[in-house]
Write an enzyme that holds these catalytic residues in place. Sequence first.
Site, PDB file in Angstrom:
ATOM      1  N   HIS A  44       2.359  11.210  -1.691  1.00 35.64           N
ATOM      2  CA  HIS A  44       1.361  10.852  -0.688  1.00 35.64           C
ATOM      3  C   HIS A  44       1.524  11.840   0.460  1.00 35.64           C
ATOM      4  O   HIS A  44       2.264  11.605   1.400  1.00 35.64           O
ATOM      5  CB  HIS A  44       1.566   9.413  -0.189  1.00 35.64           C
ATOM      6  CG  HIS A  44       0.528   8.973   0.796  1.00 35.64           C
ATOM      7  ND1 HIS A  44       0.822   8.253   1.933  1.00 35.64           N
ATOM      8  CD2 HIS A  44      -0.804   9.168   0.818  1.00 35.64           C
ATOM      9  CE1 HIS A  44      -0.290   8.016   2.606  1.00 35.64           C
ATOM     10  NE2 HIS A  44      -1.291   8.558   1.952  1.00 35.64           N
ATOM     11  N   HIS A  94       0.853  -1.194   0.000  1.00 29.92           N
ATOM     12  CA  HIS A  94       0.000   0.000   0.000  1.00 29.92           C
ATOM     13  C   HIS A  94       0.887   1.242   0.000  1.00 29.92           C
ATOM     14  O   HIS A  94       1.850   1.313   0.758  1.00 29.92           O
ATOM     15  CB  HIS A  94      -0.887  -0.036   1.256  1.00 29.92           C
ATOM     16  CG  HIS A  94      -1.672   1.208   1.498  1.00 29.92           C
ATOM     17  ND1 HIS A  94      -1.541   1.952   2.655  1.00 29.92           N
ATOM     18  CD2 HIS A  94      -2.588   1.846   0.735  1.00 29.92           C
ATOM     19  CE1 HIS A  94      -2.360   2.987   2.602  1.00 29.92           C
ATOM     20  NE2 HIS A  94      -3.001   2.948   1.444  1.00 29.92           N
TER      21      HIS A  94
END
Length: 307
Positions: A99, A22
Amino acid sequence: MAALPGSLHSTPLTNLAIPGSHDSFSFYIDEASPVGPEQPETVQNFVSVFGTVAKKLMRKWLATQTMNFTSQLGAGIRYFDLRISTKPRDPDNELYFAHGLFSAKVKEGLEEINAFLTEHPKEVVFLDFNHFYGMQKCHHEKLVQMLKDTYGNKMCPAIFAHEVSLQYLWEKEHQVLVFYHSPVAVEVAFLWPGQMMPAPWANTTDTEKLIQFLQASITERRKKGSFFISQVVLTPKASTVVKGVASGLRETITERALPAMMEWVRTQKAGESGVNIITADFVELGDFISTVIKLNYSLDEGEDDTT
């Protein structure tokens, strides 16, 4: 995947259990970079006031992996969750993984993965480009060209998912399946549409709710003919971050929930009605990778349906 028993080489990849990471690129998050464009104004303001200290704290919560691409590949990860962004006022007009904070240049990451594939011609990877920030048509064109230049004929054109097995890919000398969650995918033969890689997201900090969600997703299972991701990840709320601000994601959430999450993984089955791709944070923890791979051995023993 090349190490799987020969009886599984003709099994559709949709029916195998495949370990993934992830926010795969987050090991590379750069504390010196600006805040990503997808972050809310509250975060932008927090960083503008507290500067480097704020970014160091952010990294503890945004970095979901401690291994780089090469290490992940060596450990057995074969699915990569990739989020791409332009960087404001970047004179080089580069594309970056992102991110919350910016990470490595996309070109460098793709080349790192390609070096592994060149050394291991029977290995296969899934590259899932599922979020794009600040990207216009010209940026998508740049990324598509980058993929062509890096992987060339290693990329498998989009076909019916159930036709893709290790044997099929080896015969065609393909090693890369690229999923692209943008309408651009329709125009390019080697881009698989994002809807062929659904990834339901529990969006919870509660382990019990996560497991209930994962089990319900498996029970409902994907549309026939697509791949499917089970995200065995917990997502911190703002209040969770405040309480454990100096500790970070790994210590505050992932390690505490690990026994229950790993127990869920261990009890799964691969096959048409079972799990397919399973992703996690900090993939080196709890024998995650080997546990996912072992799920395939029940198929080899004929305990599940492989058609």
